[in-house]
Design a protein around this motif. Structure first.
Motif, mmCIF file in Angstrom:
data_model
loop_
_atom_site.group_PDB
_atom_site.id
_atom_site.type_symbol
_atom_site.label_atom_id
_atom_site.label_comp_id
_atom_site.label_asym_id
_atom_site.label_seq_id
_atom_site.Cartn_x
_atom_site.Cartn_y
_atom_site.Cartn_z
ATOM 1 N N VAL A 149 68.328 -31.841 -78.519
ATOM 2 C CA VAL A 149 69.086 -33.093 -78.553
ATOM 3 C C VAL A 149 70.147 -33.095 -77.446
ATOM 4 C CG1 VAL A 149 70.676 -34.503 -79.942
ATOM 5 C CG2 VAL A 149 68.671 -33.455 -81.018
ATOM 6 N N LEU A 150 70.858 -31.964 -77.299
ATOM 7 C CA LEU A 150 71.912 -31.872 -76.282
ATOM 8 C C LEU A 150 71.318 -31.881 -74.870
ATOM 9 C CD1 LEU A 150 74.328 -29.345 -78.005
ATOM 10 C CD2 LEU A 150 74.851 -31.706 -77.386
ATOM 11 N N LEU A 151 70.127 -31.293 -74.707
ATOM 12 C CA LEU A 151 69.485 -31.281 -73.386
ATOM 13 C C LEU A 151 69.054 -32.689 -72.967
ATOM 14 C CD1 LEU A 151 67.288 -28.049 -73.174
ATOM 15 C CD2 LEU A 151 69.315 -28.638 -71.843
ATOM 16 N N VAL A 152 68.582 -33.486 -73.945
ATOM 17 C CA VAL A 152 68.224 -34.876 -73.641
ATOM 18 C C VAL A 152 69.484 -35.647 -73.243
ATOM 19 C CG1 VAL A 152 67.354 -37.038 -74.636
ATOM 20 C CG2 VAL A 152 66.141 -34.895 -75.077
ATOM 21 N N PHE A 153 70.593 -35.397 -73.975
ATOM 22 C CA PHE A 153 71.880 -36.029 -73.640
ATOM 23 C C PHE A 153 72.322 -35.608 -72.230
ATOM 24 C CE2 PHE A 153 76.638 -36.257 -74.054
ATOM 25 C CZ PHE A 153 76.717 -37.627 -74.229
ATOM 26 N N HIS A 154 72.136 -34.324 -71.919
ATOM 27 C CA HIS A 154 72.456 -33.809 -70.588
ATOM 28 C C HIS A 154 71.635 -34.526 -69.518
ATOM 29 C CE1 HIS A 154 72.455 -31.262 -67.048
ATOM 30 N NE2 HIS A 154 71.186 -30.962 -67.238
ATOM 31 N N ALA A 155 70.318 -34.632 -69.758
ATOM 32 C CA ALA A 155 69.434 -35.245 -68.761
ATOM 33 C C ALA A 155 69.849 -36.690 -68.505
ATOM 34 C CB ALA A 155 67.985 -35.172 -69.240
ATOM 35 N N ILE A 156 70.047 -37.466 -69.597
ATOM 36 C CA ILE A 156 70.387 -38.888 -69.448
ATOM 37 C C ILE A 156 71.726 -39.052 -68.730
ATOM 38 C CG2 ILE A 156 70.962 -41.009 -70.708
ATOM 39 C CD1 ILE A 156 68.868 -40.104 -72.820
ATOM 40 N N THR A 157 72.746 -38.293 -69.170
ATOM 41 C CA THR A 157 74.069 -38.452 -68.541
ATOM 42 C C THR A 157 74.022 -38.016 -67.078
ATOM 43 O OG1 THR A 157 74.716 -36.295 -69.450
ATOM 44 C CG2 THR A 157 75.474 -38.255 -70.621
ATOM 45 N N PHE A 158 73.195 -37.014 -66.774
ATOM 46 C CA PHE A 158 73.116 -36.552 -65.385
ATOM 47 C C PHE A 158 72.420 -37.590 -64.508
ATOM 48 C CE2 PHE A 158 72.680 -33.642 -61.857
ATOM 49 C CZ PHE A 158 73.826 -32.887 -61.988
ATOM 50 N N PHE A 159 71.348 -38.195 -65.039
ATOM 51 C CA PHE A 159 70.633 -39.216 -64.255
ATOM 52 C C PHE A 159 71.491 -40.463 -64.088
ATOM 53 C CE2 PHE A 159 66.538 -37.290 -66.165
ATOM 54 C CZ PHE A 159 66.600 -36.239 -65.274
ATOM 55 N N VAL A 160 72.257 -40.811 -65.131
ATOM 56 C CA VAL A 160 73.121 -41.991 -65.055
ATOM 57 C C VAL A 160 74.193 -41.792 -63.979
ATOM 58 C CG1 VAL A 160 74.910 -43.269 -66.326
ATOM 59 C CG2 VAL A 160 72.705 -42.830 -67.403
ATOM 60 N N ALA A 161 74.658 -40.540 -63.831
ATOM 61 C CA ALA A 161 75.693 -40.264 -62.824
ATOM 62 C C ALA A 161 75.096 -40.167 -61.418
ATOM 63 C CB ALA A 161 76.414 -38.958 -63.170
ATOM 64 N N ALA A 162 73.773 -39.949 -61.339
ATOM 65 C CA ALA A 162 73.147 -39.700 -60.037
ATOM 66 C C ALA A 162 73.367 -40.811 -59.002
ATOM 67 C CB ALA A 162 71.654 -39.420 -60.215
ATOM 68 N N PRO A 163 73.228 -42.114 -59.389
ATOM 69 C CA PRO A 163 73.423 -43.162 -58.373
ATOM 70 C C PRO A 163 74.821 -43.150 -57.744
ATOM 71 C CG PRO A 163 72.332 -44.069 -60.297
ATOM 72 C CD PRO A 163 72.770 -42.686 -60.658
ATOM 73 N N GLN A 164 75.816 -42.570 -58.455
ATOM 74 C CA GLN A 164 77.170 -42.479 -57.896
ATOM 75 C C GLN A 164 77.195 -41.485 -56.731
ATOM 76 O OE1 GLN A 164 79.568 -44.266 -59.700
ATOM 77 N NE2 GLN A 164 78.071 -44.810 -61.264
ATOM 78 N N ALA A 165 76.389 -40.424 -56.856
ATOM 79 C CA ALA A 165 76.408 -39.369 -55.845
ATOM 80 C C ALA A 165 75.331 -39.580 -54.786
ATOM 81 C CB ALA A 165 76.208 -38.009 -56.513
ATOM 82 N N LEU A 166 74.278 -40.302 -55.177
ATOM 83 C CA LEU A 166 73.118 -40.433 -54.294
ATOM 84 C C LEU A 166 72.956 -41.902 -53.914
ATOM 85 C CD1 LEU A 166 70.544 -38.714 -53.321
ATOM 86 C CD2 LEU A 166 69.387 -39.789 -55.242
ATOM 87 N N VAL A 167 73.392 -42.245 -52.703
ATOM 88 C CA VAL A 167 73.246 -43.623 -52.231
ATOM 89 C C VAL A 167 72.031 -43.672 -51.307
ATOM 90 C CG1 VAL A 167 74.336 -45.524 -50.991
ATOM 91 C CG2 VAL A 167 75.716 -44.025 -52.430
ATOM 92 N N VAL A 168 71.007 -44.416 -51.759
ATOM 93 C CA VAL A 168 69.747 -44.469 -51.008
ATOM 94 C C VAL A 168 69.702 -45.728 -50.156
ATOM 95 C CG1 VAL A 168 67.231 -44.415 -51.208
ATOM 96 C CG2 VAL A 168 68.640 -43.268 -52.921
ATOM 97 N N HIS A 169 69.297 -45.556 -48.889
ATOM 98 C CA HIS A 169 69.149 -46.709 -47.998
ATOM 99 C C HIS A 169 67.698 -46.875 -47.606
ATOM 100 C CE1 HIS A 169 73.371 -47.741 -47.272
ATOM 101 N NE2 HIS A 169 73.585 -46.452 -47.470
ATOM 102 N N LEU A 170 67.215 -48.113 -47.651
ATOM 103 C CA LEU A 170 65.897 -48.439 -47.108
ATOM 104 C C LEU A 170 66.156 -49.324 -45.901
ATOM 105 C CD1 LEU A 170 63.369 -49.233 -50.001
ATOM 106 C CD2 LEU A 170 63.312 -47.353 -48.354
ATOM 107 N N GLY A 171 65.950 -48.774 -44.698
ATOM 108 C CA GLY A 171 66.326 -49.527 -43.508
ATOM 109 C C GLY A 171 67.833 -49.703 -43.505
#
Lengths: 117, 142
Positions: free
Chosen positions: B89-111
């Motif tokens: 249960v905690l690992l699923v919470f970890h995965a979701i919270t980590f992915f939710v935070a990812a767009p803050q750290a990872l800015v993707v550009h297409l062109g």
């Protein structure tokens, strides 16, 4: 002279470990920790799982997963003790113990996976 | 300038010391958001636990079929099931919270256009599902 700070490197390891553990650990734990023990799914035979783990790519993924996850833990654990319990006076001891455990665990993972080949 | 009251104290002119209230050790119980934060931070414990669990599994595989059977029997004990269900249960919470935070750290550009954060998040979920399906397929086929 510019003082080199280890924090960016440690954050990169934390971040990579968080991503890899998030991607792979829930499903692996669901299978090995719950589904196989409770008999929901038939557990693979020793030959089958040893064959799967003998694959160099599997071993590389397993090493990265174990090592990076331990660095993820070390970084987060240190900061949780710092923020949550406000144990500031022990910060250096906690850092040495946490990252030290991650280094030892990574070495152990490399040693065991090497033997599996 | 003399400070007759403050002998032994050094005050610098342009670096005032802010008044800081001592924060309670239990500050994270004050609001649900604080609690969620500390719970997210504590997911590092099941992450470390499962890394150790994997190392024990690999050790059993190195030691041979008898050790593997023993590991599987150990993992079926009630305490281990309980620990692993809570960890899951905690690992699923970890995965979701980590992915939710990812767009803050990872800015993707297409062109020249920036890919919206929601799309980056969806990409992470898609990769998560694909990786999980691949692991299940490998283990069931084995």
């Amino acid at each position: 002279m510019i003082k080199r700070h280890p924090e960016p490197l440690l954050w990169m390891l934390f971040s990579a470990g968080g991503m890899l553990s998030g991607m792979l650990m829930p499903v692996l734990l669901l299978m090995f920790g719950i589904a196989f023990p409770l008999g929901w799914v038939a557990a693979p035979s020793y030959e089958a799982i040893a064959g799967l783990m003998g694959n160099p790519l599997t071993r590389l993924v397993m090493f990265s997963l174990c090592a990076l996850s331990l660095f993820h833990w070390a970084h987060r654990f240190r900061h949780t003790l710092y923020d949550g319990l406000q144990i500031k006076h022990l910060n250096e001891v906690i850092a040495v113990v946490s990252y030290g455990a991650a280094v030892v665990g990574s070495g152990l993972a490399a040693y065991l996976l090497w033997q599996l080949g | 300038m003399s400070h007759p009251v403050n002998h032994g104290h050094v005050y610098t002119d342009y670096h005032p010391r802010w008044l800081r209230r001592r924060v309670s050790t239990y500050w994270w119980l004050e609001k649900p958001a604080y609690f969620a934060f500390i719970l997210r931070e504590l997911t590092c414990l099941p992450v470390a636990w499962f890394a150790i669990y994997l190392l024990l599994l690999i050790k059993a595989l190195v030691d041979g079929p008898a050790a593997y059977a023993q590991f599987m029997a150990w993992s079926a004990s009630p305490w281990m099931i309980l620990v692993n269900v809570v960890s899951f249960v905690l690992l699923v919470f970890h995965a979701i919270t980590f992915f939710v935070a990812a767009p803050q750290a990872l800015v993707v550009h297409l062109g020249r256009t920036k890919v919206p954060g929601q799309l980056v998040l969806l990409g992470h979920y898609a990769a998560w599902i694909a990786a999980s399906a691949a692991v299940v397929w490998l283990l069931v086929r084995a």
